[in-house]
Enzyme design. Structure first.
Site, PDB file in Angstrom:
ATOM      1  CG  ASP A  72      40.637  35.660  34.783  1.00  0.00           C
ATOM      2  OD1 ASP A  72      39.614  35.261  35.391  1.00  0.00           O
ATOM      3  OD2 ASP A  72      40.642  35.949  33.570  1.00  0.00           O
ATOM      4  CG  HIS A 224      43.969  39.729  36.491  1.00  0.00           C
ATOM      5  ND1 HIS A 224      43.366  40.798  35.852  1.00  0.00           N
ATOM      6  CD2 HIS A 224      44.163  38.779  35.532  1.00  0.00           C
ATOM      7  CE1 HIS A 224      43.216  40.519  34.569  1.00  0.00           C
ATOM      8  NE2 HIS A 224      43.684  39.298  34.349  1.00  0.00           N
TER       9      HIS A 224
END
Length: 703
Positions: A72, A224
């Site tokens: 993400d 991430h």
């Protein structure tokens, strides 16, 4: 129209940039919206992490021993390429949920993700919590995020991960509504089952432990590649992928893990065109805001430097003037400055000045210095000339001529003058008894060709009068001290100025080439090598416009005429001596402070509104008060030097909000008029008759 178009464009750019960069923004994920989950179907709360709702609620889970690796908050120019390199070396693919704003800034990285065989999903446009966002904003976030993906890859994505989401059991009613809205437009929402919590940066070992599945069930792993320092993520991934492979896990994309095909499909031509237009709008807005930011920093520096410069130079000028005055009075240095006692011709050009001509002429006639007064009536349609003639004052002559304009009237008076020293004064201006005597004293220096006096506002009772009073004291007279010291005085005002006739003859008299004949004449004198100085104790009291309409007309003419004069004398920049000082000091100062800075002023105001909505309003307001404090200090010092009461300075904050805008709009209109090549007609100011001749040593105002 042009100004409106520019301001609308800038406003749109600021809104777009403010929305995409400051209303949300990528940060550590943390916890999303909380609340009731009563309306969330049990199939969702306890089902698979991949949710489709466009044809009924359906959830999917990865196959056994299958890890859907997801990232993400990217793309990030540092960490995304590093993660792609780890994936390549381990022969695996992943799904990258990109933030639209980041994708627009780094489209080449998104393309490299797809080129490496990875999957791209939508993580909204600005990383907003869809559960707390209103419906209209959810639509913008989804559409903007999708367009960013299309612009970068030429493909649409059916995958969505809401920011701040986690596993199915954490879905609230608000989040579920957002998932349903997204599903109605074709999105498949991908949640997670394992959170590495790398966003906390807890250490490589902890990330590795969090990301390792406890059994053989299929999982969606959340990591991430953006939103901060992801060095721990990269290091943990280096160890995680070989470990998973050794345990018999397949690491792949979210779509492949649950059996979804064609999650990324080619966009249509219309979609690509629309996405390209959107992305370039954001990029251009970013560039515009960057340019504006640098311009504002530069303008702020200019304001601070100018403020410090005028205060220091004004103090020096005041000290030098006091020392010169003591010398002229018989103190130290008196031998080098003899008093000027020669008679002076005062020329009063007059056109329809019936309201104030008697006060003006009578005040000059009471001068302590010997004067000859010549009133040149320039074709007045009122009784201006008759009023002066009926006064029957000794030493006063009236010359009537057909209307030819102020330069023509001044040249007529110069030709008729009996003396070498002449003073020019507007017909709405009143002198103090000592004004002429003080004004001509600098002529003791034979290099001085012209002298500017100190123009004071007479009708300063109303708010508009107070604002102009502040402007005259702080803007005009403080600048004249600076120009005097720098030897580049660009304007001897028509209200009060003294000249040598020989200097006037050397430049061919007063020209009518511009609407600012006083500025044009002063610049011509400097280019001929004459020195122009400022005498602050020679005061003249003048009427200023009492309405915004009259003020606009007056300043429009002044500004347009100044632009004409600057253009006419632009060659001074390349000259030497006094002309060079005018060009490289005076003209550059006028260009920056009186042309470029006012042109930038609307942008400053727009940026202030931008800051109040999208940045820290406390900082913006604090910055405004800091600059106001600087301006107040400068204004207070200017009032002190001029011996003025500081009382009117209470209107200074309001002046910055209202009066300043009027002045910069005048400059903008003047610049556009000049570029359009139009010839501005003369605007004559309305006279009010508020001035009266001096009573004793003071000028009085009518009630």
């Amino acid at each position: 129209m042009a100004l409106s178009a520019v301001l609308v464009f800038l406003a749109i750019a600021l809104v777009v940039q403010g929305y995409t960069h400051h209303l949300a923004g990528v940060s550590d994920d943390g916890v999303g919206s909380t609340g009731s989950a009563a309306g969330v179907p049990a199939d969702v709360s306890h089902g698979g992490p991949v949710i489709a709702t466009h044809d009924g609620v359906r959830t999917l889970a990865p196959r056994a021993r299958t890890i859907a690796l997801t990232f993400d908050d990217g793309p990030d120019p540092t960490w995304t390429p590093a993660i792609l390199d780890v994936l390549r070396r381990n022969g695996v693919h992943a799904t990258f949920f990109v933030v639209g704003q980041q994708a627009i800034s780094h489209p080449e990285i998104v393309r490299s993700i797809v080129a490496a065989g990875n999957e791209v999903g939508v993580h909204t446009l600005t990383h907003v919590d869809l559960g707390t966002a209103p419906s209209w904003r959810r639509q913008i976030e989804l559409q903007g995020g999708q367009q960013a993906v299309i612009d970068a890859t030429g493909e649409t994505s059916a995958l969505l991960r809401p920011p701040y989401s986690s596993e199915n059991s954490a879905v609230t009613d608000a989040t579920w509504r957002a998932v349903q809205e997204a599903g109605s437009t074709g999105y498949v929402t991908v949640l997670s089952t394992i959170d590495s919590e790398d966003w906390r940066r807890p250490g490589v070992d902890t990330i590795l432990r969090n990301a390792t599945p406890g059994g053989t069930a299929g999982q969606v792993l959340l990591m991430h590649d953006g939103g901060g320092d992801r060095s721990q993520t990269v290091a943990a991934l280096e160890r995680l992928l070989p470990d998973l492979k050794a345990r018999g896990f397949t690491v792949t994309t979210a779509g492949a893990a649950v059996g979804l095909s064609r999650t990324n499909v080619p966009a249509t031509t219309a979609e690509r065109v629309e996405a390209g237009a959107f992305a370039w709008t954001v990029r251009i807005s970013d560039a515009v805001v960057q340019v504006i930011t640098w311009l504002l920093l530069l303008s702020g520096l200019v304001i601070l430097v100018r403020s410090a410069l005028v205060v220091v130079v004004a103090a020096r000028h005041a000290y030098t003037s006091r020392r010169g005055a003591r010398g002229a009075a018989g103190g130290r240095g008196s031998a080098s400055r003899r008093p000027i006692l020669d008679p002076v011709t005062v020329i009063v050009p007059a056109y329809n000045e019936a309201a104030g001509i008697e006060a003006a002429v009578r005040s000059i006639a009471t001068s302590t210095h010997p004067v000859e007064i010549i009133v040149v009536d320039d074709g007045s349609t009122d009784d201006t000339a008759g009023i002066v003639e009926r006064m029957r004052l000794p030493g006063v002559r009236v010359i009537r001529q057909a209307n030819g304009g102020k330069p023509s009237a001044l040249n007529t008076g110069i030709a008729a003058a009996s003396h070498e020293l002449v003073v020019m004064v507007d017909g709405d201006t009143v002198f103090e008894p000592e004004t002429v005597a003080r004004l001509v004293q600098p002529f003791a220096d034979p290099a001085v060709g012209a002298i500017s006096g100190n123009t004071k506002v007479a009708n300063r009772q109303g708010i508009l009068g107070r604002w102009q009073h502040i402007e005259y004291v702080v803007g005009f007279n403080l600048d004249r001290r600076l120009f005097d010291v720098a030897r580049c005085m660009p304007t001897v005002p028509g209200a009060i100025g003294a000249f040598r006739r020989s200097a006037l003859r050397s430049v061919g008299g007063v020209s009518d080439d511009t609407l600012a004949e006083d500025t044009d004449l002063t610049m011509s004198l400097l280019r001929e090598g004459w020195r122009v100085v400022y005498c602050e104790d020679a005061r003249a009291w003048t009427e200023v416009p009492a309405t915004l309409s009259a003020l606009w007309k007056q300043r429009y003419r002044w500004c347009y005429g100044t632009l004409q004069s600057m253009f006419k004398h632009r060659g001074a920049i390349a000259q030497g001596g006094a002309a060079g000082k005018l060009g490289r000091r005076g003209l550059v100062y006028l260009l920056i402070l009186q042309v470029l800075m006012p042109l930038l002023a609307p942008v400053v105001d727009l940026f202030a509104l931008y800051g109040l909505f999208f940045l820290d309003p406390v900082k913006i307001i604090g910055l405004w008060f800091a600059f106001l404090l600087v301006q107040t200090f400068v204004a207070a010092y200017a009032f002190f030097l001029d011996g003025e009461s500081p009382g009117p300075l209470w209107t200074l904050p309001l002046q910055q909000v209202v009066y300043r805008q009027l002045m910069y709009l005048v400059v903008i209109q003047s610049v556009f008029t000049a570029f359009a090549g139009r010839r501005l007609r003369w605007h004559r100011m309305e006279r009010y008759g508020t001035l009266r001749a001096p009573a004793g040593d003071r000028v009085t105002l009518s009630s």
